[in-house]
Write a protein that holds these residues in place. Sequence first.
Motif, PDB file in Angstrom:
ATOM      1  N   THR A 118     -34.130  38.926  -1.451  1.00 56.86           N
ATOM      2  CA  THR A 118     -35.321  38.109  -1.702  1.00 56.86           C
ATOM      3  C   THR A 118     -36.537  38.785  -1.089  1.00 56.86           C
ATOM      4  O   THR A 118     -36.409  39.639  -0.205  1.00 56.86           O
ATOM      5  CB  THR A 118     -35.183  36.695  -1.103  1.00 56.86           C
ATOM      6  N   ASP A 119     -37.720  38.386  -1.550  1.00 56.47           N
ATOM      7  CA  ASP A 119     -38.947  39.011  -1.051  1.00 56.47           C
ATOM      8  C   ASP A 119     -39.667  38.106  -0.063  1.00 56.47           C
ATOM      9  O   ASP A 119     -40.882  37.906  -0.139  1.00 56.47           O
ATOM     10  CB  ASP A 119     -39.872  39.383  -2.207  1.00 56.47           C
ATOM     11  N   GLY A 120     -38.902  37.574   0.891  1.00 51.72           N
ATOM     12  CA  GLY A 120     -39.470  36.700   1.902  1.00 51.72           C
ATOM     13  C   GLY A 120     -38.913  37.015   3.272  1.00 51.72           C
ATOM     14  O   GLY A 120     -38.064  37.897   3.443  1.00 51.72           O
ATOM     15  N   VAL A 121     -39.387  36.288   4.268  1.00 51.09           N
ATOM     16  CA  VAL A 121     -38.907  36.437   5.637  1.00 51.09           C
ATOM     17  C   VAL A 121     -37.466  35.940   5.724  1.00 51.09           C
ATOM     18  O   VAL A 121     -37.113  34.923   5.127  1.00 51.09           O
ATOM     19  CB  VAL A 121     -39.809  35.651   6.613  1.00 51.09           C
ATOM     20  N   GLY A 122     -36.632  36.654   6.465  1.00 48.28           N
ATOM     21  CA  GLY A 122     -35.248  36.234   6.630  1.00 48.28           C
ATOM     22  C   GLY A 122     -34.397  37.372   7.152  1.00 48.28           C
ATOM     23  O   GLY A 122     -34.821  38.530   7.183  1.00 48.28           O
ATOM     24  N   THR A 123     -33.177  37.033   7.589  1.00 47.29           N
ATOM     25  CA  THR A 123     -32.217  38.022   8.074  1.00 47.29           C
ATOM     26  C   THR A 123     -31.064  38.108   7.083  1.00 47.29           C
ATOM     27  O   THR A 123     -30.480  37.088   6.715  1.00 47.29           O
ATOM     28  CB  THR A 123     -31.693  37.648   9.472  1.00 47.29           C
ATOM     29  N   PHE A 124     -30.745  39.336   6.667  1.00 47.31           N
ATOM     30  CA  PHE A 124     -29.760  39.561   5.612  1.00 47.31           C
ATOM     31  C   PHE A 124     -28.633  40.444   6.133  1.00 47.31           C
ATOM     32  O   PHE A 124     -28.871  41.532   6.658  1.00 47.31           O
ATOM     33  CB  PHE A 124     -30.440  40.213   4.404  1.00 47.31           C
ATOM     34  N   ASP A 125     -27.405  39.940   5.996  1.00 45.00           N
ATOM     35  CA  ASP A 125     -26.235  40.690   6.445  1.00 45.00           C
ATOM     36  C   ASP A 125     -25.973  41.867   5.526  1.00 45.00           C
ATOM     37  O   ASP A 125     -26.212  41.810   4.314  1.00 45.00           O
ATOM     38  CB  ASP A 125     -25.001  39.784   6.483  1.00 45.00           C
ATOM     39  N   LEU A 126     -25.430  42.931   6.110  1.00 39.62           N
ATOM     40  CA  LEU A 126     -25.092  44.134   5.362  1.00 39.62           C
ATOM     41  C   LEU A 126     -23.592  44.371   5.414  1.00 39.62           C
ATOM     42  O   LEU A 126     -23.002  44.443   6.485  1.00 39.62           O
ATOM     43  CB  LEU A 126     -25.813  45.352   5.948  1.00 39.62           C
ATOM     44  N   SER A 127     -22.965  44.460   4.253  1.00 39.40           N
ATOM     45  CA  SER A 127     -21.552  44.791   4.139  1.00 39.40           C
ATOM     46  C   SER A 127     -21.293  45.142   2.686  1.00 39.40           C
ATOM     47  O   SER A 127     -22.183  45.033   1.838  1.00 39.40           O
ATOM     48  CB  SER A 127     -20.661  43.613   4.570  1.00 39.40           C
ATOM     49  N   GLU A 167     -20.477  45.949   9.825  1.00 39.74           N
ATOM     50  CA  GLU A 167     -21.534  44.959   9.794  1.00 39.74           C
ATOM     51  C   GLU A 167     -22.890  45.598  10.072  1.00 39.74           C
ATOM     52  O   GLU A 167     -22.981  46.682  10.647  1.00 39.74           O
ATOM     53  CB  GLU A 167     -21.268  43.855  10.827  1.00 39.74           C
ATOM     54  N   GLY A 168     -23.936  44.913   9.667  1.00 41.91           N
ATOM     55  CA  GLY A 168     -25.299  45.343   9.925  1.00 41.91           C
ATOM     56  C   GLY A 168     -26.239  44.268   9.433  1.00 41.91           C
ATOM     57  O   GLY A 168     -25.822  43.293   8.808  1.00 41.91           O
ATOM     58  N   THR A 169     -27.526  44.432   9.689  1.00 38.13           N
ATOM     59  CA  THR A 169     -28.514  43.445   9.240  1.00 38.13           C
ATOM     60  C   THR A 169     -29.839  44.115   8.899  1.00 38.13           C
ATOM     61  O   THR A 169     -30.180  45.171   9.438  1.00 38.13           O
ATOM     62  CB  THR A 169     -28.796  42.369  10.306  1.00 38.13           C
ATOM     63  N   ILE A 170     -30.561  43.474   7.995  1.00 34.83           N
ATOM     64  CA  ILE A 170     -31.971  43.761   7.761  1.00 34.83           C
ATOM     65  C   ILE A 170     -32.710  42.466   8.051  1.00 34.83           C
ATOM     66  O   ILE A 170     -32.384  41.423   7.474  1.00 34.83           O
ATOM     67  CB  ILE A 170     -32.255  44.197   6.319  1.00 34.83           C
TER      68      ILE A 170
END
Length: 229
Positions: free
Chosen positions: A68-77, A110-113
Amino acid sequence: MKKFVVLFLVVMAAVACGDNVEFNTPAIQGNFEGTAWRADYYAADVDFGGFLFEGGRGLEVLQLVTPTDGVGTFDLSSESAAEAIFKGVDGTIFSTANSPDPSVTLYPVEGTISVQNIDNSSSPQRISGEFNFTAFSADGLRSVNFIDGVFYRVPLTGGLVSLGDTNSCQQASQALNSAEQIFNNTTAGDTDYIEVCNAYRDALLDAIDACGDSSGNLQTTLDDLGDCL
């Protein structure tokens, strides 16, 4: 003693000035494989309804993609819609969409943006946040790691193309987000309602097919949507 105190204050002031320059300069940087990595160029775009950040240094290219093009935390896997991609100097593409080979690790990676700020007052918009991840090559045998990653006031200038075409879940999720936003802004009385509704249904089906639906939320939304008549 007085001379020591004066020298200490001068050093501290110099350090403070250095920190100010660091945090007031647009950048994409992080700890890459144990060493400092800072992009020579950087930009952001909107791709499939989400952000695409890119930074490069020589032949190396780092990309961060959010659903999405908004503020937030996104998990990476390998199962997530967000993705981090790194192109090495030899041209190898490493992606969080790739799973590690069992001989390398049996544990999920795991990871995050984290998109933390979008400055709409500037032109172009500037986006800031943090990231960390481990990404694998297509065969799952090689990996790269970023920790303490930061993207700071990266300009949303457009013109970027994603290096990662392997994560169909990411693209399906971003397409679903876009279709959902259009559907939510359309009423049953609008002339294009049936077309918009069917596009939303198709996006839901594509997301279920590409990403699965272990929670059942997508299927529930599809059932609640009903026939687009």
